[in-house]
Design a protein around this motif. Structure first.
Motif, PDB file in Angstrom:
ATOM      1  N   VAL A  97     -30.905  74.701 -41.414  1.00 41.93           N
ATOM      2  CA  VAL A  97     -31.420  73.283 -41.356  1.00 41.93           C
ATOM      3  C   VAL A  97     -32.534  73.150 -40.355  1.00 41.93           C
ATOM      4  N   ILE A 100     -35.717  74.734 -41.066  1.00 42.71           N
ATOM      5  CA  ILE A 100     -36.570  74.020 -41.727  1.00 42.71           C
ATOM      6  C   ILE A 100     -37.173  73.091 -41.251  1.00 42.71           C
ATOM      7  N   PHE A 113     -29.299  81.474 -44.325  1.00 36.53           N
ATOM      8  CA  PHE A 113     -29.289  80.740 -45.603  1.00 36.53           C
ATOM      9  C   PHE A 113     -28.314  81.645 -46.437  1.00 36.53           C
ATOM     10  N   VAL A 139     -12.988  74.966 -51.416  1.00 33.33           N
ATOM     11  CA  VAL A 139     -13.700  74.082 -50.346  1.00 33.33           C
ATOM     12  C   VAL A 139     -13.300  72.563 -50.457  1.00 33.33           C
ATOM     13  N   ARG A 175     -23.932  71.745 -34.131  1.00 30.54           N
ATOM     14  CA  ARG A 175     -24.363  70.500 -34.105  1.00 30.54           C
ATOM     15  C   ARG A 175     -23.200  69.405 -34.741  1.00 30.54           C
ATOM     16  N   PHE A 179     -21.681  65.555 -34.780  1.00 34.29           N
ATOM     17  CA  PHE A 179     -21.785  64.357 -35.702  1.00 34.29           C
ATOM     18  C   PHE A 179     -20.085  63.734 -35.979  1.00 34.29           C
TER      19      PHE A 179
ATOM     20  N   ILE B 108     -19.299  72.835 -56.241  1.00 39.26           N
ATOM     21  CA  ILE B 108     -20.603  72.638 -55.584  1.00 39.26           C
ATOM     22  C   ILE B 108     -20.986  73.467 -54.333  1.00 39.26           C
ATOM     23  N   THR B 109     -22.075  73.923 -54.142  1.00 43.55           N
ATOM     24  CA  THR B 109     -22.651  74.915 -53.259  1.00 43.55           C
ATOM     25  C   THR B 109     -22.820  74.179 -52.096  1.00 43.55           C
ATOM     26  N   MET B 113     -25.407  68.495 -48.485  1.00 44.78           N
ATOM     27  CA  MET B 113     -26.572  68.959 -47.691  1.00 44.78           C
ATOM     28  C   MET B 113     -27.902  68.072 -47.937  1.00 44.78           C
ATOM     29  N   GLU B 117     -29.558  67.069 -44.203  1.00 40.48           N
ATOM     30  CA  GLU B 117     -30.960  67.796 -43.842  1.00 40.48           C
ATOM     31  C   GLU B 117     -31.912  66.568 -43.719  1.00 40.48           C
ATOM     32  N   TYR B 119     -31.075  63.753 -42.406  1.00 42.39           N
ATOM     33  CA  TYR B 119     -30.701  62.713 -41.209  1.00 42.39           C
ATOM     34  C   TYR B 119     -30.357  63.544 -40.142  1.00 42.39           C
ATOM     35  N   TYR B 120     -30.560  64.932 -40.211  1.00 42.82           N
ATOM     36  CA  TYR B 120     -29.994  65.788 -38.939  1.00 42.82           C
ATOM     37  C   TYR B 120     -30.128  65.396 -37.675  1.00 42.82           C
ATOM     38  N   ILE B 133     -22.399  60.860 -42.568  1.00 43.30           N
ATOM     39  CA  ILE B 133     -21.861  61.952 -41.928  1.00 43.30           C
ATOM     40  C   ILE B 133     -20.579  62.531 -42.800  1.00 43.30           C
ATOM     41  N   HIS B 136     -20.852  65.140 -45.882  1.00 41.21           N
ATOM     42  CA  HIS B 136     -21.390  66.670 -45.831  1.00 41.21           C
ATOM     43  C   HIS B 136     -20.257  67.695 -46.471  1.00 41.21           C
ATOM     44  N   PRO B 137     -19.087  67.462 -46.262  1.00 40.97           N
ATOM     45  CA  PRO B 137     -18.243  68.873 -46.827  1.00 40.97           C
ATOM     46  C   PRO B 137     -18.304  68.831 -48.227  1.00 40.97           C
ATOM     47  N   CYS B 138     -18.093  69.894 -48.784  1.00 39.46           N
ATOM     48  CA  CYS B 138     -18.279  69.925 -50.341  1.00 39.46           C
ATOM     49  C   CYS B 138     -16.974  68.961 -51.002  1.00 39.46           C
ATOM     50  N   LYS B 194     -34.028  70.671 -49.809  1.00 41.06           N
ATOM     51  CA  LYS B 194     -35.118  71.386 -49.265  1.00 41.06           C
ATOM     52  C   LYS B 194     -34.211  72.675 -48.835  1.00 41.06           C
ATOM     53  N   PHE B 195     -32.859  72.789 -48.572  1.00 37.27           N
ATOM     54  CA  PHE B 195     -32.061  73.663 -48.063  1.00 37.27           C
ATOM     55  C   PHE B 195     -32.145  74.745 -49.047  1.00 37.27           C
ATOM     56  N   THR B 196     -31.916  74.483 -50.413  1.00 32.15           N
ATOM     57  CA  THR B 196     -31.892  75.698 -51.173  1.00 32.15           C
ATOM     58  C   THR B 196     -33.167  76.016 -51.954  1.00 32.15           C
TER      59      THR B 196
END
Lengths: 353, 404
Positions: A97, A100, A113, A139, A175, A179, B108-109, B113, B117, B119-120, B133, B136-138, B194-196
């Motif tokens: 991230v 990017i 990645f 997960v 990071r 958060f 979900i992958t 994200m 990405e 609001y990082y 916040i 984020h986790p899957c 944007k990540f993928t």
């Protein structure tokens, strides 16, 4: 219901020296910080240096813990690798991230990645062992390891002659803890390990990381630590005592059949009340043992607690430092693990000698 | 049925670049209407450079369609998943308030994200978006699904890269077969991020145009976004409630290539093992398969390895049944791919159609295999659907016709 599975070996990396043979929490490392990174074992002892250099923390911890488990189980052949990780490979995700955000137009290094994907630990283990069998990654926040365990029990029911490697891993990232702090998850002040229990330590949890892996099969073997009878999770429940009672009933047991209970108290006053309630209503006459006061909190910490439960069964002892409440034990035949995180992801694991 | 205890499929729901429900997806497949085009929602350097399979509805429209206040924190993947799962649950007509043991298993992958990405840095300075916040986790996405539908049974999330949804479907089936669940809502979701996009682009496997699965000159994939869910039920339950299944899930297999972090082995060993197991579980032989919905990402490596594995399973080019990759329609939708293609497989059975492999002109020289390039009507009893991912994760599912 699935049949019990026997545990033949384990490997555990945490903020305590759990990777040392026969470590049983007689002495513990103290900390006054939050979050707390793991005590690193000598990764070089189990991972070739060229591969090690490229691996992220989750992969290193998972492979080392797996190999420890395999060494203990006599380096048996593994037919399936099943893992859980609540957060995945956080640091590589953050790194990608950040790259990017710095400049998308650049030609980016793909390694962070690739290594950010949640299945990377299970994949790295399969690659390291050359295991072409069943491979899965769960997960599901603080129930990720429990899902892997359930799948492992299901897999062995379907393939009774096979042997599996089962585990959980979570890393801190860089990071991400910032958060979590903003979101109000973390404890400020009083961030002490071992955490004082039974006192008002204020809100928040002490964040940590770790990995624990197990070799399991349907075969009793000669040196099994013990067996896992059942696992169950509940995303939310208003009545944890009822959830526990129903679980015991389904397994044909009443509360008297439980010789000790391992509970996930983590010193967060907002949620530790849940444990107090079940203790008052169910576990009054049973030794109550903690683990998060020395291991900190992370999504798959219950895997380390399972290792502790297996050691307790084998040694017929409860580590003094971890015995929070209740009487001394009168023989440890059956141990129940109950944990939840932030009032969600309740889980029960039943372990027998 | 050849399988002793097939798992019934009683409902399905899908949202992708080629349609916002199952009927619209079918219509696009029948019309050979792909959904690949420029990026319009994401703020990215690649906006005018790379093509994607984007769903036209923006997040605000999705919130409104679902009746969720826009002030609440739902990431795009979760919004898409809610749309698809709702359609599947409604179609199946299952009762989520009953004492039946219900599971929801989602794949979900990259979790939330798309919010992370965006609001990082913002999270650190301002509280405007901080309610995102926890997304984020899957697992958070699946838990939001469980809460939305009031499911308090078995909840879990799977992430095995691009094979994730196939594994979610497989787990649901195995749990029902083992008597641990009566019914399960299973599938997957992933929105564009944007990540993928940058990730696959950095690996040099993102095409500069439209992806060309199984073509000699294929040069990478287009990413897409989608969510797709199906409802699985035990044979006993469908019999009791007199529900006619729309198809059966008869076979499943999962193996690891154990070859390389991202690349598949040349002989497609993991893919071969997964397909072989799926046939064994279904009690079928390769000749019974009438159509293969291939993984077919259009990367040089995947299509070569998968093609090789298909030749190994079916024995020779002559024995290879009709096959196609539908990724030129939807783009590669990552954790949703196995579920959206499960639905295309069921549609193939329901409508007795082989869907075309778009953008194909020249077979891979060393393999010589030719996918089906036009819509084709034929008798279809069994469909094999492949899903492979990073980390060597290979899965295969077999779907069988309802009234066989």
């Amino acid at each position: 219901m699935t049949k019990p599975i026997y545990i033949h070996g384990h490997g555990c990396i945490s903020i305590q020296p759990t990777f040392e043979t026969n470590y049983f929490f007689e002495t513990v490392h103290t900390y006054a910080q939050n979050p707390i990174p793991v005590l690193d074992p000598d990764y070089k002892a189990r991972i070739p240096p060229l591969q090690l250099r490229r691996m992220n923390k989750s992969m290193k911890m998972a492979i080392s813990a797996s190999k420890l488990a395999l060494e203990e189980a006599g380096n048996v052949d593994i037919d399936a690798v099943i893992t859980g990780t609540g957060q995945g490979c956080l640091r590589d995700s953050e790194r990608f991230v950040e790259t990017i955000l710095a400049d998308e137009a650049e030609l980016l290094n793909p390694t962070p990645f690739i290594q950010s994907t949640h299945n990377m630990a299970a994949a790295a283990i399969a690659l390291a062992l050359g295991c072409k069998g069943y491979n899965m990654t769960y997960v599901n926040n603080a129930n990720s390891f429990e899902s892997a365990l359930l799948d492992g029990m299901l897999y062995l029911q379907e393939h009774p002659s096979k042997t599996i490697l089962l585990g959980g891993v979570d890393e801190l990232g860089s990071r991400s803890p910032e958060f979590w702090n903003i979101a109000g998850y973390l404890k400020h002040g009083n961030s002490i390990i071992p955490s004082p229990m039974n006192v008002d330590s204020g809100p928040g949890e002490i964040s940590a990381e770790g990995a624990a892996f197990f070799v399991a099969s349907h075969q009793e073997g000669k040196q099994a630590y013990g067996k896992i009878i059942a696992v169950e999770t509940r995303h939310k429940t208003e009545d944890a005592a009822a959830f526990i009672n129903q679980f015991l009933q389904r397994n044909g047991l009443d509360i008297e059949a439980i010789d000790a209970v391992l509970m996930g108290n983590n010193g967060d006053v907002r949620y530790d009340g849940i444990y107090e309630t079940v203790c008052r209503t169910l576990f009054q006459g049973i030794p109550q043992v903690g683990f998060k006061q020395v291991l900190g909190e992370y999504d798959t910490v219950v895997a380390a607690a399972l290792m502790l439960a297996l050691h307790m069964l084998k040694r017929q002892q409860i580590p003094k430092l971890l015995h929070m409440n209740g009487p001394q034990h009168h023989g440890l035949q059956r141990i129940l693990l109950y944990t939840q995180r932030r009032g969600k992801n309740h889980s029960l694991i039943l372990v027998e000698r | 049925m050849t399988n002793r205890s097939p798992i019934a499929i009683t409902g399905m729901g899908a949202i992708s670049a080629i349609g916002q429900d199952v009927a619209a997806n079918l219509n696009s497949l029948q019309q050979s209407k792909h959904g690949i085009g420029p990026i319009t929602h994401l703020e990215t350097f690649h906006r005018d450079r790379l093509l994607v399979g984007e769903i036209s509805m923006n997040n605000a429209a999705l919130y409104d369609r679902l009746g969720i206040p826009r002030t609440e924190a739902y990431t795009r993947s979760t919004l898409l998943a809610l749309v698809a799962a709702k359609e599947a649950i409604d179609a199946a007509g299952i009762d989520l308030g009953s004492p039946l043991r219900t599971g929801i298993i989602s794949a979900i992958t990259v979790g939330g994200m798309d919010a992370t990405e965006q609001y990082y840095d913002d999270y650190l300075d301002s509280d405007t978006h901080r309610h995102f916040i926890p997304t984020h986790p899957c697992g958070y996405s699946t838990e939001q699904l469980a809460d939305y539908f009031g499911i308090n049974g078995f909840v879990t999330t799977i992430s095995t890269a691009c094979s994730s949804a196939a594994n979610a479907i497989m787990l649901g089936a195995r749990m029902i077969k083992a008597g641990l669940l009566d019914q399960a809502i299973v599938g997957g979701t992933d929105c564009l991020s944007k990540f993928t996009i940058n990730g696959f682009n950095s690996l040099m496997i993102y095409t500069d145009g439209h992806c060309r699965p199984f073509d000699e000159n294929r040069n990478g994939l287009n990413l897409g976004e989608a969510a797709a869910f199906i409802v699985l039920e035990s044979p006993k339950l469908v019999e009791e409630r007199k529900k006619q299944p729309i198809a059966y899930l008869t076979g499943y297999g999962n193996a690891n290539d154990a070859y390389h972090q991202t690349a598949s082995s040349d002989d497609g060993e993991g893919a071969y093992l997964a397909m072989k197991q799926a046939l064994e579980i279904a009690g079928l032989t390769a000749e019974d398969i009438d159509y293969v919905n291939a993984h077919g990402t259009a990367t040089p490596n995947n299509d070569f390895a998968e093609g090789h594995a298909l030749l190994r399973i079916f024995g020779s080019m002559d024995n290879l049944p009709d096959f196609s990759s539908t990724k030129a329609f939807t783009g590669h939708t990552l954790a949703a791919a196995g579920a959206i293609e499960a639905i295309f497989s069921v549609l193939a059975l329901q409508h007795q159609l082989v869907f075309p492999n778009l953008n194909f002109s020249q077979p891979i020289t060393s393999l010589g295999i030719v996918p089906q390039t036009n819509l084709k009507s034929k008798r279809i009893s069994h469909v094999l659907s492949n899903s492979f991912g990073f980390g060597g994760n290979c899965s295969a599912l077999i779907f069988s016709k309802a009234d066989d």
